[in-house]
Design a protein around this motif. Sequence first.
Motif, PDB file in Angstrom:
ATOM      1  N   SER E 239       0.857  -1.194   0.000  1.00 11.42           N
ATOM      2  CA  SER E 239       0.000   0.000   0.000  1.00 11.42           C
ATOM      3  C   SER E 239       0.881   1.228   0.000  1.00 11.42           C
ATOM      4  CB  SER E 239      -0.953   0.000   1.196  1.00 11.42           C
ATOM      5  OG  SER E 239      -0.259   0.041   2.412  1.00 11.42           O
ATOM      6  N   ILE E 240       0.302   2.333  -0.405  1.00 12.12           N
ATOM      7  CA  ILE E 240       1.085   3.561  -0.555  1.00 12.12           C
ATOM      8  C   ILE E 240       0.323   4.728   0.060  1.00 12.12           C
ATOM      9  CG2 ILE E 240       0.142   4.250  -2.809  1.00 12.12           C
ATOM     10  CD1 ILE E 240       3.056   4.943  -3.619  1.00 12.12           C
ATOM     11  N   LYS E 241       1.066   5.596   0.728  1.00 11.60           N
ATOM     12  CA  LYS E 241       0.466   6.829   1.235  1.00 11.60           C
ATOM     13  C   LYS E 241       0.619   7.915   0.177  1.00 11.60           C
ATOM     14  CE  LYS E 241       3.010   6.512   5.006  1.00 11.60           C
ATOM     15  NZ  LYS E 241       3.361   5.091   5.158  1.00 11.60           N
ATOM     16  N   ARG E 242      -0.434   8.659  -0.053  1.00  9.81           N
ATOM     17  CA  ARG E 242      -0.394   9.745  -1.041  1.00  9.81           C
ATOM     18  C   ARG E 242      -0.762  11.066  -0.375  1.00  9.81           C
ATOM     19  NH1 ARG E 242      -0.053   7.045  -5.862  1.00  9.81           N
ATOM     20  NH2 ARG E 242      -1.285   5.165  -6.182  1.00  9.81           N
ATOM     21  N   LEU E 243      -0.244  11.294   0.787  1.00  9.18           N
ATOM     22  CA  LEU E 243      -0.606  12.465   1.591  1.00  9.18           C
ATOM     23  C   LEU E 243      -0.019  13.734   0.986  1.00  9.18           C
ATOM     24  CD1 LEU E 243       0.236  10.642   4.884  1.00  9.18           C
ATOM     25  CD2 LEU E 243      -2.062  11.173   4.052  1.00  9.18           C
ATOM     26  N   ASN E 244      -0.822  14.762   0.881  1.00  9.62           N
ATOM     27  CA  ASN E 244      -0.334  16.042   0.365  1.00  9.62           C
ATOM     28  C   ASN E 244      -0.931  17.227   1.114  1.00  9.62           C
ATOM     29  OD1 ASN E 244      -2.908  16.107  -0.528  1.00  9.62           O
ATOM     30  ND2 ASN E 244      -2.431  16.477  -2.679  1.00  9.62           N
ATOM     31  N   GLY E 245      -1.433  16.972   2.305  1.00  9.80           N
ATOM     32  CA  GLY E 245      -2.030  18.040   3.091  1.00  9.80           C
ATOM     33  C   GLY E 245      -3.509  18.218   2.817  1.00  9.80           C
ATOM     34  N   ARG E 246      -3.987  17.595   1.749  1.00  5.05           N
ATOM     35  CA  ARG E 246      -5.399  17.706   1.383  1.00  5.05           C
ATOM     36  C   ARG E 246      -6.101  16.350   1.395  1.00  5.05           C
ATOM     37  NH1 ARG E 246      -7.291  21.978  -1.272  1.00  5.05           N
ATOM     38  NH2 ARG E 246      -5.972  23.798  -1.253  1.00  5.05           N
ATOM     39  N   ARG E 247      -5.326  15.297   1.576  1.00  4.96           N
ATOM     40  CA  ARG E 247      -5.914  13.959   1.574  1.00  4.96           C
ATOM     41  C   ARG E 247      -5.737  13.350   2.961  1.00  4.96           C
ATOM     42  NH1 ARG E 247      -2.287  12.498  -3.590  1.00  4.96           N
ATOM     43  NH2 ARG E 247      -3.418  13.653  -5.194  1.00  4.96           N
ATOM     44  N   PHE E 265      -4.123   0.773  -2.019  1.00  3.72           N
ATOM     45  CA  PHE E 265      -3.389  -0.468  -2.272  1.00  3.72           C
ATOM     46  C   PHE E 265      -2.699  -0.401  -3.636  1.00  3.72           C
ATOM     47  CE2 PHE E 265      -6.758  -2.195   0.618  1.00  3.72           C
ATOM     48  CZ  PHE E 265      -5.903  -2.531   1.647  1.00  3.72           C
ATOM     49  N   VAL E 266      -1.497  -0.943  -3.708  1.00  8.20           N
ATOM     50  CA  VAL E 266      -0.790  -1.031  -4.991  1.00  8.20           C
ATOM     51  C   VAL E 266      -0.091  -2.380  -5.111  1.00  8.20           C
ATOM     52  CG1 VAL E 266      -0.406   1.435  -5.404  1.00  8.20           C
ATOM     53  CG2 VAL E 266       1.186   0.158  -3.960  1.00  8.20           C
ATOM     54  N   SER E 267       0.263  -2.697  -6.316  1.00 10.31           N
ATOM     55  CA  SER E 267       0.967  -3.946  -6.621  1.00 10.31           C
ATOM     56  C   SER E 267       2.260  -4.033  -5.804  1.00 10.31           C
ATOM     57  CB  SER E 267       1.267  -3.955  -8.122  1.00 10.31           C
ATOM     58  OG  SER E 267       1.826  -5.191  -8.507  1.00 10.31           O
ATOM     59  N   PRO E 268       2.614  -5.219  -5.317  1.00 10.63           N
ATOM     60  CA  PRO E 268       3.808  -5.367  -4.470  1.00 10.63           C
ATOM     61  C   PRO E 268       5.064  -4.774  -5.105  1.00 10.63           C
ATOM     62  CG  PRO E 268       2.566  -7.412  -4.462  1.00 10.63           C
ATOM     63  CD  PRO E 268       1.902  -6.504  -5.476  1.00 10.63           C
ATOM     64  N   TRP E 295      -3.077  -9.652  -4.793  1.00 10.67           N
ATOM     65  CA  TRP E 295      -2.868  -8.647  -5.820  1.00 10.67           C
ATOM     66  C   TRP E 295      -4.071  -7.719  -5.947  1.00 10.67           C
ATOM     67  CZ3 TRP E 295      -3.998  -5.936 -10.030  1.00 10.67           C
ATOM     68  CH2 TRP E 295      -2.940  -5.154 -10.531  1.00 10.67           C
ATOM     69  N   GLU E 296      -3.825  -6.437  -5.694  1.00  7.40           N
ATOM     70  CA  GLU E 296      -4.926  -5.467  -5.730  1.00  7.40           C
ATOM     71  C   GLU E 296      -4.320  -4.098  -6.017  1.00  7.40           C
ATOM     72  OE1 GLU E 296      -7.631  -6.084  -2.449  1.00  7.40           O
ATOM     73  OE2 GLU E 296      -8.376  -4.039  -2.625  1.00  7.40           O
ATOM     74  N   ASP E 297      -4.613  -3.574  -7.170  1.00 13.79           N
ATOM     75  CA  ASP E 297      -4.074  -2.265  -7.559  1.00 13.79           C
ATOM     76  C   ASP E 297      -5.056  -1.691  -8.553  1.00 13.79           C
ATOM     77  OD1 ASP E 297      -2.743  -0.131  -8.828  1.00 13.79           O
ATOM     78  OD2 ASP E 297      -0.786  -1.016  -8.409  1.00 13.79           O
ATOM     79  N   SER E 298      -5.811  -0.709  -8.117  1.00 12.81           N
ATOM     80  CA  SER E 298      -6.897  -0.210  -8.962  1.00 12.81           C
ATOM     81  C   SER E 298      -6.382   0.595 -10.144  1.00 12.81           C
ATOM     82  CB  SER E 298      -7.847   0.644  -8.129  1.00 12.81           C
ATOM     83  OG  SER E 298      -7.136   1.721  -7.596  1.00 12.81           O
ATOM     84  N   GLY E 299      -5.071   0.809 -10.203  1.00 10.08           N
ATOM     85  CA  GLY E 299      -4.538   1.581 -11.319  1.00 10.08           C
ATOM     86  C   GLY E 299      -3.687   0.762 -12.269  1.00 10.08           C
ATOM     87  N   MET E 300      -3.723  -0.567 -12.158  1.00 10.06           N
ATOM     88  CA  MET E 300      -2.837  -1.393 -12.981  1.00 10.06           C
ATOM     89  C   MET E 300      -3.596  -2.597 -13.525  1.00 10.06           C
ATOM     90  SD  MET E 300       0.688  -3.301 -11.734  1.00 10.06           S
ATOM     91  CE  MET E 300       1.556  -1.828 -11.152  1.00 10.06           C
ATOM     92  N   ASP E 301      -3.307  -2.943 -14.744  1.00  8.64           N
ATOM     93  CA  ASP E 301      -3.883  -4.143 -15.348  1.00  8.64           C
ATOM     94  C   ASP E 301      -3.389  -5.378 -14.605  1.00  8.64           C
ATOM     95  OD1 ASP E 301      -5.151  -5.766 -17.345  1.00  8.64           O
ATOM     96  OD2 ASP E 301      -3.152  -6.092 -18.200  1.00  8.64           O
TER      97      ASP E 301
END
Lengths: 332, 332, 332, 332, 332, 332
Positions: E239-247, E265-268, E295-301
């Motif tokens: 999983s990945i954090k995408r924090l930018n002060g607004r999320r 969640f992202v691919s390992p 395997w779970e990554d909503s942005g990858m085939d």
Amino acid sequence: MARPVTLISGQWADLPFETLAEKLGQWGFDGIEIACWGDHFDVDQALSDDAYVKNRREILERNGLNVWAIANHLLGQAVSDPIDARHQAIVPPDVWGDGDPTGVQQRAAEKMKDTARAAAKLGVTTVTGFTGSPVWHMLYSFPPNDFAEIERGYERFAEQWSPIIDVFDAEGVKFALEVHPTEIAYDFVTTRKTLDALDNRPGFGINLDPSHFAHQFLDTAEFAIEFADRIYHVHVKDSIKRLNGRRSILGSHINFGELERGWDFVSPGHGDVDFEDLFRALNRIGYQGPLSIEWEDSGMDRDWGAPDALAFVRRTDFSPSTVAFDAAFERK
Amino acid sequence: MARPVTLISGQWADLPFETLAEKLGQWGFDGIEIACWGDHFDVDQALSDDAYVKNRREILERNGLNVWAIANHLLGQAVSDPIDARHQAIVPPDVWGDGDPTGVQQRAAEKMKDTARAAAKLGVTTVTGFTGSPVWHMLYSFPPNDFAEIERGYERFAEQWSPIIDVFDAEGVKFALEVHPTEIAYDFVTTRKTLDALDNRPGFGINLDPSHFAHQFLDTAEFAIEFADRIYHVHVKDSIKRLNGRRSILGSHINFGELERGWDFVSPGHGDVDFEDLFRALNRIGYQGPLSIEWEDSGMDRDWGAPDALAFVRRTDFSPSTVAFDAAFERK
Amino acid sequence: MARPVTLISGQWADLPFETLAEKLGQWGFDGIEIACWGDHFDVDQALSDDAYVKNRREILERNGLNVWAIANHLLGQAVSDPIDARHQAIVPPDVWGDGDPTGVQQRAAEKMKDTARAAAKLGVTTVTGFTGSPVWHMLYSFPPNDFAEIERGYERFAEQWSPIIDVFDAEGVKFALEVHPTEIAYDFVTTRKTLDALDNRPGFGINLDPSHFAHQFLDTAEFAIEFADRIYHVHVKDSIKRLNGRRSILGSHINFGELERGWDFVSPGHGDVDFEDLFRALNRIGYQGPLSIEWEDSGMDRDWGAPDALAFVRRTDFSPSTVAFDAAFERK
Amino acid sequence: MARPVTLISGQWADLPFETLAEKLGQWGFDGIEIACWGDHFDVDQALSDDAYVKNRREILERNGLNVWAIANHLLGQAVSDPIDARHQAIVPPDVWGDGDPTGVQQRAAEKMKDTARAAAKLGVTTVTGFTGSPVWHMLYSFPPNDFAEIERGYERFAEQWSPIIDVFDAEGVKFALEVHPTEIAYDFVTTRKTLDALDNRPGFGINLDPSHFAHQFLDTAEFAIEFADRIYHVHVKDSIKRLNGRRSILGSHINFGELERGWDFVSPGHGDVDFEDLFRALNRIGYQGPLSIEWEDSGMDRDWGAPDALAFVRRTDFSPSTVAFDAAFERK
Amino acid sequence: MARPVTLISGQWADLPFETLAEKLGQWGFDGIEIACWGDHFDVDQALSDDAYVKNRREILERNGLNVWAIANHLLGQAVSDPIDARHQAIVPPDVWGDGDPTGVQQRAAEKMKDTARAAAKLGVTTVTGFTGSPVWHMLYSFPPNDFAEIERGYERFAEQWSPIIDVFDAEGVKFALEVHPTEIAYDFVTTRKTLDALDNRPGFGINLDPSHFAHQFLDTAEFAIEFADRIYHVHVKDSIKRLNGRRSILGSHINFGELERGWDFVSPGHGDVDFEDLFRALNRIGYQGPLSIEWEDSGMDRDWGAPDALAFVRRTDFSPSTVAFDAAFERK
Amino acid sequence: MARPVTLISGQWADLPFETLAEKLGQWGFDGIEIACWGDHFDVDQALSDDAYVKNRREILERNGLNVWAIANHLLGQAVSDPIDARHQAIVPPDVWGDGDPTGVQQRAAEKMKDTARAAAKLGVTTVTGFTGSPVWHMLYSFPPNDFAEIERGYERFAEQWSPIIDVFDAEGVKFALEVHPTEIAYDFVTTRKTLDALDNRPGFGINLDPSHFAHQFLDTAEFAIEFADRIYHVHVKDSIKRLNGRRSILGSHINFGELERGWDFVSPGHGDVDFEDLFRALNRIGYQGPLSIEWEDSGMDRDWGAPDALAFVRRTDFSPSTVAFDAAFERK
């Protein structure tokens, strides 16, 4: 109720005790952690001369000061260290004698017992200090250490200090080791080993000084929590890392205050130590003893710095709460 | 053209030289930095027995390998160190003799001269190694150092190594000190002092190993730039900091691989070293010698790790450019 | 003894000099760095009218203030800049004249010589200011710079300023360039080039202002150490980075105070500058001159901010120590 | 002119209103944000008894205090929450009644209307509070949320609050939701949804409290800018992250003040909130209302902490500037 | 020897089991962690029909695959959760029945017992899954929690799962809870509580999935060390954090894959998890079971991602060493 | 389906077009972004000579390459820049003519129109390039900018480019400005202004190159989201910050590749750009055009670097998903 604030007199040993006491009284300190060197507190004289002890007490009272601990770092250091030329400068001539290592260690050990006796006579129950270490020089394992030899070092330490602590116990005084590089304990791992080597006997505890932890990247507040029942005294001293890719965290064999050092001691509140976090941890473990400022900053005038440090502690140390706040949200 | 990649054989001294050579040949290494311990390279035998040297060369050739340097860290260590019990495990019996410190140092010094002669005979112009240090044990200044004594340590070191480097010069071989804690030089400050102590004579230079810099928070690439003309050999070794507030950067007197250490050695590419930055610096200073993998990772199978490290170096090391790119924006 | 604290009057040029002096006196400043614009200090009048100079001194004394430097940034800027429309707003009409670039530059240069003379007459030995730059507009090399042209820019600068510094030398006054983007020197590299271009003559030094370094990611304390013998004056001004992935460090061609800027000026102690680190460096190099607050914060009322800044400097600046602390650990 | 500083009385509901007012007056607060629980402000009594309202005003005046807002978090919470056992502790018996969820919600809604009426009678135009949330329990989408159900939750919320806000509008009072986890709005996304659900009607705005944003890694200053026209009230409360790899940011189902929590509330200025950045944003959007300290720190004595917090706000809050500084560089 | 790599089939339940097995076989996986939903593994059929189980085994063998664990997250969730509308979508109709919460929980519990029996019949000794939680909805303590009620939640959980684990024990199968927000255990604190509630009985352990720890700022490797003897299965998910002060780190009640989420969640190998550190910890505790890619990554085939993940694990997982490296420095 | 990978030929203009095409074909590129300088693509010849265009196409096809865009940065730069000596090196003699600034700008503008016509003739619909800027030299507002003059600069830009874009529209070709320092748009703020100045007409969009954003501390992925409908082309180029307190982010007026620069261009994947984050954003906005490697690294051999960059893009770019993963948790 806030904790009393004292100053350890060791770095001011160039001043007569009375002069220092006057300064501290005027600055508003609550007391002194009196060092057993310079003319501040002479263990032999204290044991042999009742008037001397009385006089020390009078000087304190005259200046509105108290004493919760005396410090004997220099002699303690000689008990377990392999003795070399540097020790001659830190022990009195009668302890150094002919300089034969075993003799120096034994005479230093006897003097530490006397320190417990002198403390009792002065009416304090804590002696802060160092122990030295039979294994410090094996810090970096090259040539490769025989790690069984490290274990034997802790056993030797225990053999040297158990008889000393017996006297402390008898006198109702506790020894508080300042956990510090060059000592038998300098971090979490070695503190555990040290306490274990002495079977966790209560007579031997810790003088917690965060300045020796910050440059090791250790969390002093977590240390206070882990060793809660052995925190017998606390120093307020600060250190700062000045790493820039060219300065080593190891210190480069150059003196404090040199520009190229990777870390240095600084006046409390001017460095890396998170004192609020530490004081919160002290509240949590119920430590009520003195916060003793050890003032050392090679870049600052000490007469500017000591009152600055006192003000820093006064505004940073606070009492814990007894109220649970969300409880107030409930209807009566 | 990319730099050749070798492996220092020291950590594989449990394997016979021929076995190791076969492994390295199969994995695709370009050569070996042969350690003068185990059965890998015997200095005495090399000097007395021409066939031995020829045989070493044949083993290399048979496996498609070359040699650019031999390593004699263990004997070098005994030249300037205060000798203690740990040295007995790292020097051969004839050097240890009766263990009298001065004698051990002198015999180790003689053997280092022989190492230069053996290197010349083998046809290599670089010997990597350690020097030991008369002052390492004074790393933390307590009891307070007499810093003049530190200076005298550098003088003693120079007295011990100057005659050795005279032989190196005579043989056309250079000594490359692996800058490393426990040695006379371990960071920027002490490397400057070390080179100065020897009047910056060209016979004495540096084996640059970034794994000893990362845990000191030193920038190896900047070091390469500053000491550009003394970078005679380069190790590819990695280390990692595992600081979490409970682990000391000083190592806690516990062995590599222990969970509670604040830092550890790891296989190249698995740690904190920025190798691309280092290799760019090596390009900048024109270093064309070998990149010699020193493989040490207490948590990884070495037969998995050594080829992994080789692949890492092959994909990370690249040749510098000779084109100025914005120039291409200009009209012809 | 702490350093005197002054305020540069430039950003207060909307107030009459006497009004400002009263304010500063009441706030407790030690002096003013008087700007040569607004009505604060008129160079021509100073040279022609002895009473004017005496009057300036009287106003200062009446308010308990001193003066260590005068500032002439605006005219200095016009000496080496390529002149454009913006310069008309910052130079007086007699310097602008017909606006022909070469003429403007020459008249500005003459007025800078007069500034040295006026400073001498006022009894101060330092003039702070700007130089402008023949090459600033070539900051980003696209279209690709001919870098030889950059070198020629430094030569042109030296040709323009050498005759000016001759007059400064003759008058016993020094020029202190505020190292700053848009000037001939704005970082380490360009400062070295600038000083070299003038053969490091002592008449030309630096007005060190950390606010111009912080947003460049430069370490002002290291700068002070490197250029120690050319630090002639110091500004206390702060800046802050407000980067969030959407704001450029380059400033976006919008004015200070705009929300979308990547950095901005703020009142001292409210930004990124590590002033304690800087003041320690000034102690180390022995700088004893004024700390001159340049107050500029588009989000704060200046009458709240200036005394806040003064209090900040008073509590942050301290005298260096002359005691070596570990020495006190030694027995007498 | 600086903003007035008040204290929300909710966490001091164990003290009689008059006792609290005396404390706050002595400490120098400007006013109280009076909580509608404990004995501080009784909505029913205010509506039925004119003398009660007058008495509240008199107590304030006697202690030099003012009131700009009243707080009714506990009843608001019961309007849109799914009711469970925990609500019985936070609503008065007549609202709880038989505890049937729909009935509790409806009675709480009626009481919120009365709160608007009571506020008007007291002469204040802002009621701060909570709303509860029909969807908070679906925070982590497992079992997988039907996200259409989330949307329906916002519609339900709007149906419940629109009639309440109608009364607020009629009374000339505004409701300021404290954006907070457990509420219909707790971050940027959900605040947008909440305001949209109510068609951005002006009667419903925000009580901005940065302590609920810091542990979510949200930037409160950016929030103030984005929702500028709906910032009706501001809390000064702080929180701190204590993450060490073993403490979860989610709170571990343990109470505030527990050692193992990943974050906690602390006295203003002792945590992660960048109050200067927030106050600058408030200046930018023209917010002139009170800064209301919500004091909650399970590790600090509240009688030490509240005046410490007041002093913190006084020295951190400042008025904006109206001067453009570079303008002063221009010649007159 | 490296650990086997499997894939949990749950997120591929739209594909028939055989189709998925063919894919995995071709990609080079070692096995499947078969989910008990979709058509992948039907617990009822397995218990009633020996041919069904045999067929599953044949499909695996035909594709060169093995099975070490089956997964029944969806039914486990219904055992201890307060049942709401979302559960109807994740349990089969015969478990849902009339939807009465207590009945759903009981029927789900019975089916979990059957899952143990079916696992035994299939020949696997591990069932991974969820438990649900009676207290998850009390995550943020407002309205203030009665923390005794949290304790009672753990007791209720123990009452619900003890009879289930009795059957697991009888069948020689272990249950491995995926520690995860929404479950009875989701971090260090709650895992300790959970294991304690079941008296640390060995039948109940952990399916360690680092993707649920990273966004909580938890250190998965330290978790593996602390709960070493209860790590029964391991997921490789990132999983990945995408924090930018607004999320917000809390997720904003929006679906995975939405731009405004604070983490996803992202691919390992594409996220925040330090898998090497985790695999080293698994080596240290001697875990030899499968590494099961979830395997779970909503942005990858997913057909690009699954083999990419497999390759990532193959190159990142390595065997531990048995050599002590400095030992090799010693002379033989 | 993954995006095609091309290489912009500008930095390879020292090689004949055919030689470059052969190299790229062998390395496995999908196409070339052909630069209109060197001998790669001559706009005049393309318009006058049908065989020339056909020949360009044949060379491409012979090497298995395609073309999606041509690049004319150098001429575009001369349209809106204040012309100085540096422009003579980047425009052809017939555009430079007598060097009179207005004439150069006008002739460059005409040639940009021709570029659109030539692109159409070659069969491509995108021209990438620069615009120059009337205001770039006012980057740092000293002497203080008249910000109205900045606004007028954007108007002048629009006047210069509107007639050019008219021709682009007529030809069915789009212009894609490479947002870049020295151009009319170089960050979020200036891009908004630029697009607004042209009334957001679709003929003028963006060539997104992350290497110009990283050293400005801008988030390229967020930029792609914000300007989604104007992202017409994408460069894959990387840059790295090398800040150490002594190197300025502003570049120090020294060339790329110099050691003392604060940032530099490097081969893709070797710098600060988070390409995965960017490619995910491109997936999100549906960008399906080429990823065009702009290869520039003054420290790397370009024949090593270009294929390394291609491999980097191939393994980093992936197709988006169409599956919602948690959906698979639901029962069928």
